[in-house]
Design a protein around this motif. Structure first.
Motif, PDB file in Angstrom:
ATOM      1  N   GLU A  22       0.856  -1.189   0.000  1.00  0.00           N
ATOM      2  CA  GLU A  22       0.000   0.000   0.000  1.00  0.00           C
ATOM      3  C   GLU A  22       0.891   1.237   0.000  1.00  0.00           C
ATOM      4  N   ASN A  57      -4.584   5.029  -1.962  1.00  0.00           N
ATOM      5  CA  ASN A  57      -5.780   5.543  -1.297  1.00  0.00           C
ATOM      6  C   ASN A  57      -6.395   6.680  -2.103  1.00  0.00           C
ATOM      7  N   GLU A  60      -8.030   2.213  -2.972  1.00  0.00           N
ATOM      8  CA  GLU A  60      -8.695   2.033  -1.669  1.00  0.00           C
ATOM      9  C   GLU A  60      -9.566   3.241  -1.356  1.00  0.00           C
ATOM     10  N   ASP A 103     -11.874   0.328   2.451  1.00  0.00           N
ATOM     11  CA  ASP A 103     -10.831   0.468   3.481  1.00  0.00           C
ATOM     12  C   ASP A 103     -11.488   0.656   4.846  1.00  0.00           C
ATOM     13  N   LYS A 163     -10.875  -4.504   3.401  1.00  0.00           N
ATOM     14  CA  LYS A 163      -9.813  -4.337   4.395  1.00  0.00           C
ATOM     15  C   LYS A 163     -10.438  -4.098   5.758  1.00  0.00           C
TER      16      LYS A 163
HETATM   17 MG    MG Z   1      -5.654   2.396   2.905  1.00  0.00          MG
END
Ligand code: MG
Ligand code: C2E
Ligand code: MG
Length: 392
Positions: free
Chosen positions: A176, A234, A266, A296, A317
């Motif tokens: 990530e 993200n 995400e 997320d 997640k």
């Molecule tokens: Mg994230």
């Protein structure tokens, strides 16, 4: 961080138990230890001391001012000390007090059931970070929009990478990308400070763009090293409210020669407040082009079942609050298990973030979670450090 250099305060009403705690701390090499027999004594000592202790080990059940009240005072005075909660109480109660302390802005290293164990105490102290290294850069003046705009243009926003590993065999599945600001004076500043600012003042597009570019560059480095890992980036909701967002991301991937199947986007925030039509349109288009899309922080106020029902996610997640210290905590274990099961039934990749200990990992192995991410394996690292860690 060498735990021997820490200053400690032990707040415990029972003299014998206090001595046990102090003895364990000494055997761990800590020498600066202050003792208090209840909340009143502790607050008096804190007021009198020139600097607050690094860590306060606090019992919950005490006559006079109990631990809960003491923590409330610490929160009100914006204490910089990190807290360890010790108690023989039910673990559920202990974790609810932990949540209360965090909600007041306190840094909690963790909880420790009584009787104390020296190993657990050492483990929790090992988590201590100096407050100036923490995300919000406590005590520093907040950055201004102008400063952030220049920083983005000047290349000071740097993507750090934290590995995501297969639970089954420990191999790397990807990483990530997490934004860090390499500030010329303040050092490394965490995203908690500048992402909300970027969203407020219209800089999130520019910031997301540099994160996407660096992530795709990194993906190509991995590819040249023969690795087919995926990179996760993200996306803030405001970014997805712009109608052309999906096409821009796809165009960038094409220019980088990147296969969209190796990029996961995400999404954290709630859609409740969003301008829904463009967001859903963008996500659908990203999926059609082959990008992965992750929900997320699943399980927190922002990420809900409603979201799952309306967006074609590929990955779920689970938020770290349900992952770390799940073992032995009935609520967390149940939420974690049902989230992993939900992901399986929806045919989504399940990811647990915030895996900090071997016992966190063993719960996830039992549940059959697909991927894990957390300090147990590695912290987010600058690209060269990630490459060295991954031995490519
Ligand atoms: Mg994230
Ligand atoms: P997130 O996307 O949920 O990222 C995971 C956060 O958990 C990261 O914090 C990571 O450093 C931290 N973390 C990972 N493993 C552990 C662990 O074992 N224990 C604990 N306690 N924490 C762990 P970070 O880097 O401070 O990022 C915070 C949030 O800022 C991210 O949460 C994400 O929502 C946001 N963010 C970061 N970079 C970007 C970006 O480029 N764009 C946008 N829109 N948001 C970003
Ligand atoms: Mg998260």
């Amino acid at each position: 961080m060498d735990i021997r250099s820490l200053s400690l305060m032990v707040v415990e009403d029972q003299a014998v138990q206090r001595q046990v705690a102090v003895g364990m701390l000494r055997s761990l090499g800590v020498s600066a230890i202050h003792e208090a027999a209840d909340g009143y004594q502790a607050l008096d000592a804190l007021r009198a001391a020139p600097e607050s202790p690094d860590v306060i080990v606090c019992d919950l059940r005490m006559p006079g001012m109990d631990g809960i009240e003491f923590i409330r005072h610490l929160g009100e005075s914006k204490s910089a000390s990190s807290i360890i909660l010790a108690s023989a109480l039910d673990p559920t109660l202990l974790s609810s007090v932990e949540a209360m302390a965090r909600a007041q802005g306190l840094s909690v290293l963790g909880t420790i059931p009584k009787p104390l164990s020296r190993d657990r105490l050492g483990e929790l102290l090992g988590r201590f970070e100096r407050p100036d290294l923490l995300g919000p850069n406590a005590g520093q003046p907040r950055a201004s929009a102008n400063e952030l705009e220049e920083a983005i243009a000047d290349g000071q926003i740097v993507a750090y990478f934290q590995p995501k590993l297969h639970v089954e065999d420990g191999t790397i599945a990807g990483a990530e990308a997490l934004a860090r600001w390499h500030h010329p004076r303040r050092g490394v500043v965490g995203p908690g400070e500048f992402i909300p600012l970027a969203e407020e003042c219209g800089l999130i597009d520019a910031l997301t763009w540099v994160m996407l570019e660096q992530s795709m560059d990194e993906l190509n480095t991995w590819r040249r090293a023969g690795q087919d890992w995926a990179v996760s980036v993200n996306l803030s909701l405001p970014y997805l409210e712009y109608n052309g967002a999906a096409d821009r991301i796809a165009g960038l991937a094409e220019r980088h020669g990147v296969d969209p199947r190796h990029v996961v986007l995400e999404i954290t925030e709630s859609l409740a407040s969003a301008n829904l039509a463009p967001v859903l349109g963008n996500v659908a288009r990203l999926r059609m082009k082959g990008f992965g899309v992750a929900i997320d922080d699943y399980g927190t106020g922002y990420s809900s079942l409603k979201q799952l029902a309306s967006i074609p996610f590929t990955e779920l997640k689970v938020d770290q609050t349900f992952v770390h210290n799940a073992k032995g905590n009935r609520q967390r274990e149940a939420i974690l298990a049902s989230s992993v099961e939900l992901a399986r039934r929806l045919q989504l990749v399940s990811v647990a973030e915030g895996v900090e200990t071997q016992s966190d990992l063993s719960v996830l192995e039992t549940l059959g979670c697909d991927l894990v991410q957390g300090f147990l394996f590695a912290r987010p690292m600058a690209a060269p450090d990630f490459a060295a860690w991954a031995e490519i």
